[in-house]
Design a protein around this motif. Structure first.
Motif, short mmCIF file in Angstrom:
data_model
loop_
_atom_site.label_atom_id
_atom_site.label_comp_id
_atom_site.label_asym_id
_atom_site.label_seq_id
_atom_site.Cartn_x
_atom_site.Cartn_y
_atom_site.Cartn_z
N UNK A 225 21.06 5.09 4.15
CA UNK A 225 20.37 3.80 4.05
C UNK A 225 19.09 3.80 4.86
N UNK A 226 19.11 4.43 6.03
CA UNK A 226 17.89 4.52 6.83
C UNK A 226 16.82 5.33 6.11
N UNK A 227 17.21 6.44 5.49
CA UNK A 227 16.23 7.25 4.76
C UNK A 227 15.68 6.52 3.54
N UNK A 228 16.53 5.80 2.83
CA UNK A 228 16.05 5.03 1.67
C UNK A 228 15.10 3.92 2.12
N UNK A 229 15.44 3.24 3.22
CA UNK A 229 14.54 2.21 3.72
C UNK A 229 13.21 2.78 4.18
N UNK A 230 13.24 3.96 4.81
CA UNK A 230 11.98 4.59 5.23
C UNK A 230 11.14 4.98 4.03
N UNK A 231 11.78 5.50 2.98
CA UNK A 231 11.04 5.85 1.77
C UNK A 231 10.44 4.62 1.10
N UNK A 232 11.20 3.52 1.07
CA UNK A 232 10.67 2.28 0.50
C UNK A 232 9.51 1.75 1.32
N UNK A 233 9.58 1.88 2.65
CA UNK A 233 8.49 1.42 3.51
C UNK A 233 7.22 2.21 3.26
N UNK A 234 7.34 3.55 3.26
CA UNK A 234 6.15 4.38 3.03
C UNK A 234 5.58 4.16 1.64
N UNK A 235 6.44 4.12 0.63
CA UNK A 235 5.96 3.89 -0.72
C UNK A 235 5.34 2.51 -0.91
N UNK A 236 5.94 1.50 -0.29
CA UNK A 236 5.39 0.15 -0.40
C UNK A 236 4.02 0.03 0.24
N UNK A 237 3.85 0.68 1.38
CA UNK A 237 2.54 0.64 2.03
C UNK A 237 1.48 1.38 1.21
N UNK A 238 1.86 2.49 0.60
CA UNK A 238 0.91 3.22 -0.25
C UNK A 238 0.50 2.39 -1.46
N UNK A 239 1.46 1.79 -2.12
CA UNK A 239 1.14 0.97 -3.29
C UNK A 239 0.30 -0.24 -2.88
N UNK A 240 0.66 -0.84 -1.76
CA UNK A 240 -0.10 -2.01 -1.30
C UNK A 240 -1.54 -1.63 -0.97
N UNK A 241 -1.75 -0.45 -0.40
CA UNK A 241 -3.11 -0.03 -0.03
C UNK A 241 -3.96 0.27 -1.25
N UNK A 242 -3.39 0.95 -2.24
CA UNK A 242 -4.18 1.40 -3.39
C UNK A 242 -4.32 0.33 -4.47
N UNK A 243 -3.36 -0.57 -4.56
CA UNK A 243 -3.38 -1.53 -5.66
C UNK A 243 -3.50 -2.98 -5.20
#
Length: 331
Positions: A225-243
């Motif tokens: 669960x910690x790894x999935x949350x970390x992946x969602x955090x990194x991916x969400x920040x990337x999508x938020x920055x680019x889009x």
């Protein structure tokens, strides 16, 4: 690679990433017990019940974390007091306090003329506004959550599966329930800065629920669960920055998307289980490699163990009863 690394070279985005990783670890620890214990509605009510404390703290110029913690603690104590009445079910007490605390929060906010921006950040999160002091608070919260999880692991495990069994084993389920609620309060209070109270389920419920479909051991569920949350955090920040999307909402949406992807994969696994093909049966004995490196030789069965079938003409191992009759004749 620049598409992946450039956003995190900016200071506030890097702090947002570290804040999201810390919150993912805290929610991974607390969310596992929430999923196993079935306290999803309780955590939802507590996340919304923080609104009066946050509103009062903001109006008085105090610390929002302290106001949120006090309000969530009051919510938990109120639910515990109401559920002692046997005529009221657990869900009824939670629903009553959920609506009451949310209404009080809205009334307090309506009396202020300058609380609209803070209310938006409270409801939907502002992960890009994480400060270095907030990172220290999150690190301390993670240390407390980890210590509480390790110290109460046996009691939490017994309580999550059977409260009566926990009482029989002398685990003091009442105290364990109070400590579990305290851990949940800590996780919700720490995470509302990142994803807000409306979207806190994205990191608190979705990653542990996704891992329960694949793992049976509680530490494995927490780590996954910690790894999935970390992946969602990194991916969400990337999508938020680019889009240009809302960072907190994007993180929560990715976490929920991870759960549905995990659920679909688990459904496919159960519907089409992997079954390795059985080894082919041959009439000949297995081949053994010559230790000297020469040509492999076939080991032959002892004489008398093979018979030729009258129907197919192939040689096969004789039936044990027939072998016993042969031995008797030989005697």
């Amino acid at each position: 690679m620049e598409w992946l690394t450039n956003p995190f070279e900016v200071g506030f985005v890097a702090r947002a990433l570290w804040g999201g990783l810390l919150v993912s670890a805290i929610c991974g620890l607390a969310g596992t017990w929430v999923v196993l214990r079935g306290m999803a509605f309780m955590s939802d009510a507590m996340s919304h019940g923080m609104m009066p404390g946050v509103a009062v703290a903001a109006l008085l110029g105090g610390n929002l974390l302290i106001g949120a913690a006090l309000s969530a603690l009051a919510m938990a104590l109120g639910v515990t007091a109401l559920t002692r009445n046997r005529r009221l079910t657990h869900d009824t007490g939670i629903g009553l306090l959920f609506v009451g605390m949310l209404a009080v929060g809205v009334i307090i906010v309506s009396r202020s003329q300058s609380f609209a921006v803070d209310l938006t950040a409270f409801l939907f999160g502002d992960v890009l506004a994480v400060k270095p002091a907030d990172l220290l608070v999150l690190a301390a919260a993670l240390a407390v959550a980890l210590a509480l999880t390790v110290a109460c692991h046996r009691a939490f495990t017994a309580l999550a599966f059977d409260r009566r069994k926990a009482a029989t084993l002398g685990m003091r389920p009442g105290l364990a329930q109070a400590l579990m609620i305290a851990l949940l309060t800590l996780a919700i209070t720490a995470s509302f800065h990142v994803v807000g109270t409306l979207l806190v389920f994205g990191l608190l419920i979705a990653p542990p629920a996704a891992m329960t479909l694949w793992a049976n051991r509680i530490p494995v569920i927490m780590a996954g669960a910690t790894l999935l949350g970390a992946a969602a955090t990194a991916g969400g920040l990337l999508i938020s920055w680019h889009y240009g999307t809302a960072a907190g909402a994007t993180i929560a949406a990715l976490a929920v998307a991870c759960f549905f992807a995990s659920a679909l994969a688990a459904l496919a696994r159960d519907r089409f289980p992997f079954r390795p093909s059985p080894p082919e049966r041959t009439l000949n004995a297995p081949v053994h490699q010559n230790p000297s490196g020469g040509r492999a030789q076939r080991m032959r069965a002892p004489r008398g163990l093979l018979r030729r079938s009258r129907r197919t003409g192939r040689r096969a191992l004789a039936h044990p009863a027939r072998l016993r009759r042969r031995r008797r004749r030989g005697r």
